[in-house]
Motif scaffolding. Sequence first.
Motif, short mmCIF file in Angstrom:
data_model
loop_
_atom_site.label_atom_id
_atom_site.label_comp_id
_atom_site.label_asym_id
_atom_site.label_seq_id
_atom_site.Cartn_x
_atom_site.Cartn_y
_atom_site.Cartn_z
N LEU A 218 58.49 39.55 38.69
CA LEU A 218 57.16 39.68 37.01
C LEU A 218 58.10 39.93 35.98
N PHE B 85 53.07 37.60 42.29
CA PHE B 85 52.38 38.29 42.70
C PHE B 85 52.02 38.28 44.54
N HIS C 280 48.86 38.90 37.52
CA HIS C 280 49.77 39.58 37.58
C HIS C 280 50.30 39.52 35.77
N SER D 198 57.76 42.37 44.31
CA SER D 198 56.62 41.69 43.30
C SER D 198 56.95 42.06 41.59
N ALA E 169 51.71 41.11 46.47
CA ALA E 169 52.53 42.64 44.89
C ALA E 169 52.06 43.92 46.01
N CYS F 83 47.84 34.46 39.21
CA CYS F 83 48.95 33.99 38.64
C CYS F 83 48.85 35.12 37.14
#
Length: 255
Positions: free
Chosen positions: A194, A178, A219, A190, A183, A216
């Motif tokens: 993820l 994130f 995300h 990003s 991001a 976070c």
Amino acid sequence: MRIGLFATCLGDTLFPEAVKSTAVLLARLGHDVVFPPGQTCCGQMHVNTGYQREPVPLVRNYAEQFGDTSIDAVVMPSGSCAGSVRHQHQIVAERYGDAALRAGVATVKAKTYELSELLVDVLGVTDVGAYFPYRVTYHPTCHSLRMLRVGDKPLRLLRAVEAIDLVELPEADACCGFGGTFAVKNAETSTAMLQDKMRNVLSTGAEVCTAGDSSCLMHIGGGLSRIRSGTRTPHLAQILGSTRTAPYVLTEAAR
């Protein structure tokens, strides 16, 4: 103890339950929680993006709102915002502030804590009387891990929760990708980060992935929801705030 509660921007606008749970938890432990109504953003976003002069009014406001000597400690359900107050505020004040701002920042940063720090280091508790009968994995967010160095405090709190099935997250200390404006400016990188984090979360079979930062969790939770994984992302405060008499419930649709 009289504790000032800083909501943070995300808490105020998108994740109020994390803020409410923080207040409920501390009140349950016997503390007086106060919420200065004039609080605003901590200014982290500005500093992280390179605009260090612009957040001076925000830094000054934080020092004024929480500098009251009747407030023994300040808590926030965010490692990144606590890190901003404890580290970035001093940088901003020294470079662009006056003597009064530097003094105010020094006073208030010394009593500012992320939630797990306050509970373990200041209040001296790990068992907060929580009840959470679900399979849970914990993501240690970058600011809490690397800037605040909270270590295993969140895990110590989670291990003491009644009925919890706490499972270790593989590659736990890897960033979720994130990073605020990171991001946006580096979307492909990003997203790749993820994907790695989601794969590790799903490998645990956990019903819940928790952390100390709503950013976070936003995300990670966004990615998990897009693949309809059913894994939920409540904040650490919501788990610690859950009790047998007032439990946090995962509905059938959410599980």
